[in-house]
Structure formats: structure tokens, C-alpha cells
Design an enzyme around this catalytic site. Structure first.
Site, PDB file in Angstrom:
ATOM      1  N   GLU A 158      -8.128  -1.071  13.633  1.00 35.56           N
ATOM      2  CA  GLU A 158      -6.930  -1.726  14.162  1.00 35.56           C
ATOM      3  C   GLU A 158      -6.844  -1.475  15.671  1.00 35.56           C
ATOM      4  OE1 GLU A 158      -2.484  -2.346  12.232  1.00 35.56           O
ATOM      5  OE2 GLU A 158      -3.407  -0.377  12.191  1.00 35.56           O
ATOM      6  N   ASN A 179      -5.831   7.812  17.954  1.00 38.53           N
ATOM      7  CA  ASN A 179      -6.583   6.986  17.011  1.00 38.53           C
ATOM      8  C   ASN A 179      -8.009   6.716  17.475  1.00 38.53           C
ATOM      9  OD1 ASN A 179      -5.220   5.552  14.433  1.00 38.53           O
ATOM     10  ND2 ASN A 179      -3.645   6.190  15.870  1.00 38.53           N
ATOM     11  N   SER A 213      -5.262   6.987  10.920  1.00 37.17           N
ATOM     12  CA  SER A 213      -5.574   5.801  10.125  1.00 37.17           C
ATOM     13  C   SER A 213      -6.865   5.141  10.594  1.00 37.17           C
ATOM     14  CB  SER A 213      -4.411   4.809  10.192  1.00 37.17           C
ATOM     15  OG  SER A 213      -4.161   4.421  11.530  1.00 37.17           O
ATOM     16  N   ASN A 238       1.662  -0.886  13.504  1.00 40.14           N
ATOM     17  CA  ASN A 238       1.350  -0.004  14.625  1.00 40.14           C
ATOM     18  C   ASN A 238       1.114  -0.839  15.877  1.00 40.14           C
ATOM     19  OD1 ASN A 238       1.403   2.538  13.307  1.00 40.14           O
ATOM     20  ND2 ASN A 238      -0.621   2.165  12.444  1.00 40.14           N
ATOM     21  N   GLY A 250       0.839  -1.190   0.000  1.00 41.55           N
ATOM     22  CA  GLY A 250       0.000   0.000   0.000  1.00 41.55           C
ATOM     23  C   GLY A 250       0.872   1.237   0.000  1.00 41.55           C
ATOM     24  N   LYS A 283       5.842   5.758  19.773  1.00 39.21           N
ATOM     25  CA  LYS A 283       4.806   5.921  18.752  1.00 39.21           C
ATOM     26  C   LYS A 283       3.426   5.564  19.299  1.00 39.21           C
ATOM     27  CE  LYS A 283       3.567   5.220  13.994  1.00 39.21           C
ATOM     28  NZ  LYS A 283       3.835   4.573  12.702  1.00 39.21           N
TER      29      LYS A 283
END
Length: 327
Positions: free
Chosen positions: A285, A212, A273, A102, A9, A204
Site C-alpha cells: 500500500e 511502513n 501492515s 491509511n 477483514g 497517523k
């Protein structure tokens, strides 16, 4: 050195194009219109660092590629369990899997000395199903500090960042990490080999675990969350709780919550995302980004009330994703 990018991707295609530019033999595994565009025109990278095109072989059938030395795994973590048929044709005895995911990886306690060594995190590896597909001894950790988007089939827009930190789960400075790092650097990317890759994971994750789910719940961009008084304070609490959990596991990332918040604000009107997946009615996710953090809070006896509350609501939201498309 032969590399396959499984899940080419936006990030995967960018890495594949960079490796190709640096002289590595690269094969991309992609699908549908994206695959046809790459076959016709190569991967076109649009970047403030300079545009370029990489004409790499591409297929939707890994059996056409055969065994490789490294697999760069660009799939989302919630696709790992079903990736076995795609991954298997790419493997030989010493094939390394560089998992650019992630959140908390399935290998987190592999090779980690201490009371939790070898423990499985159920949220990310339920019943060992991911480990069955992705052998722990093949894994190299990879934390991505790079932002890209697929502007059109075969066209990757690189927005910012070129750093891909990698490291062995057991903390050794291995030859296989050094070799992959050298290839990435030759392609124009930053690829430091870290003795403690878990610090990068938590740095992160500090942002991902907070921004998120809140972005998905509030349908809000990074700057909206960071500048709203209530959500900014919520993010702060979630970050502080995440640092408590990391410390309880023996990991002490050198990161300032204030700097992390200010950095998120500077990102501007960016959709996370998870929000993008929600808008496309794709699975969230959530397991690796937040459920695993809550599971680690349980494991270490850390209270983490804000993380638990946000996870409960986000988990309910995740049960509704895909319902419209299926009905």
C-alpha cells in the site's frame, strides 16, 4: 440505520461486530473461509475489554444486501479502483461511504478552501479512477487508532485502541457524521467527529510513511526500527519532513516527533501492515502511504530528501512483489 461493511477483514469485522452489539443493522461482505466461519459461528471478538460474539448477516454478494445508509469501507486503498461492482449494489442517493484507509485519501482536497481546492492527487486517484468509483460527495474521512488481527477465520483478536476519528472533508459538523458516531459509540467504540480530520490523517501518517516502508525494506519490527540508531534517525527525519509538507498545505497537527517515536518503540515486536503484506507476497500500500506524500512535496515545493530516497527504494521493492507467485 443500515450499514454494510465492505471488506470485513480484521478491522472491518471488528467494527461490524461492535455496531451490531450496539443495535445497528449490519451486513458484512467477506470471502472464502472467513465468510463461512462468520455464517456458521458469527464474528468472535477476543479482546482485553471483554470477549463477545456478533451473529451478523454475511455474504460475498452485496446485491443480496441491497442499498444501505452507510458503507464502512474496510478495503485497502489499492483495491478501491476495482471495488465498483461490489459497491454499486449498496448505494442509494444518500448512501455515505466511511473510508477507513491509511495514508492520504482520494478526497484530500475536496472541500478544502485554498489554492489547492479540488485538486486531484495522481498517486491515489490516477486519472480520476478512484473518484469514478467513490463519489467525493459521499465520502466521510475515518482515521483508525485501533489494532486488530484475524486470528482465524471468523475470529478477530482486538489488541488495543478503540478510536475511529471521523470528519467531513469540508469541515462541517454534519448530521450524517453525528449519526454514524452515535452508532459506533453505542457499540462500545470511540468515534469523535473532528472539525479538521486532516490533522488526524497527518498524525497517523507521520508514523505510517516512515515505519511502513522501512519495515518492509529492513524486514524489521517497530521496536527494532525505533531502537536502531540509524533507522531511528531516519524515521525522525522522515517525520520532520512530513510535518513540513503538512504545514505547507496549511495543516498543523499537534504532535511531538519524540513522543511518536517513543510510542512506536512501546508497540514492541509488531510487524507493520506493509511488512505483513510483503511476507504474504501481496501488493504494498505504497501509493497512499508514501508516494502521495512525495507528490505533495512536489506540489508545495518542499525538499523532503529522506522521504524521496526511501520512496525510491521502496518503489523498486514494490515492483518485485507478486513476481514469485506469478512465475
Amino acid at each position: 440505520m443500515k450499514v454494510a461493511v465492505l471488506g470485513a477483514g480484521a478491522i472491518g469485522a471488528y467494527v461490524g461486530a461492535a455496531l451490531h452489539r450496539g443495535g445497528t443493522e449490519v451486513h458484512l461482505v467477506a470471502r472464502k473461509a472467513h465468510l463461512e466461519a462468520i455464517r456458521s459461528h458469527g464474528v468472535q471478538v477476543l479482546s482485553p475489554r471483554g470477549d463477545f460474539t456478533a451473529r451478523t448477516p454475511a455474504t460475498d454478494d452485496p446485491a443480496e444486501i441491497g442499498p444501505v445508509d452507510y458503507v464502512f469501507l474496510g478495503l485497502k486503498a489499492n483495491s478501491y479502483v476495482s471495488a465498483g461492482p461490489l459497491l454499486q449494489p449498496l448505494l442509494h442517493d444518500k448512501t455515505v461511504v466511511v473510508a477507513a484507509q491509511n495514508g492520504i485519501p482520494w478526497w484530500y482536497f475536496h472541500g478544502l478552501k485554498g489554492p489547492y481546492e479540488g485538486r486531484r492527487i495522481e498517486s491515489v486517484d490516477p486519472g480520476g479512477s478512484v473518484t469514478e468509483v467513490l463519489d467525493l460527495d459521499r465520502a466521510i474521512g475515518c482515521v483508525v487508532y485501533c489494532s486488530t488481527e484475524l486470528e482465524a477465520p471468523g475470529v478477530v483478536r482486538h489488541l488495543e485502541g478503540t478510536r475511529f476519528s471521523i470528519g467531513e472533508p469540508d469541515g462541517t459538523m454534519s448530521d450524517r457524521c453525528a449519526e454514524f458516531s452515535t452508532a459506533m459509540i453505542a457499540g462500545g467504540l470511540k468515534c469523535p467527529v473532528e472539525a479538521d480530520i486532516r490533522k488526524d490523517i497527518w498524525i497517523k501518517l507521520l508514523g505510517n510513511a516512515a515505519f511502513n516502508p522501512i519495515s518492509a525494506l529492513a524486514r524489521a519490527t517497530m521496536v527494532e526500527i525505533a531502537t536502531h540508531q540509524g533507522t531511528r534517525q531516519m524515521v525522525r527525519m522522515m517525520m520532520e519532513e512530513s510535518l513540513e509538507i503538512a504545514a505547507a498545505l496549511g495543516c498543523h497537527p499537534d504532535i511531538s516527533v519524540d513522543k511518536r517515536l517513543d510510542g512506536a518503540e512501546r508497540v514492541g515486536e509488531h510487524k507493520t501492515s506493509m511488512l505483513q503484506d510483503l511476507e504474504k507476497d501481496k501488493p504494498l500500500e505504497l501509493d497512499v502511504i508514501l508516494a502521495a506524500v512525495v507528490e505533495l512535496a512536489d506540489l508545495t515545493g518542499t525538499k523532503a530528501p529522506t522521504l524521496r530516497a526511501v520512496h525510491a527504494v521502496a518503489d523498486l521493492l514494490s515492483t518485485k512483489v507478486g513476481v514469485t507467485a506469478a512465475s
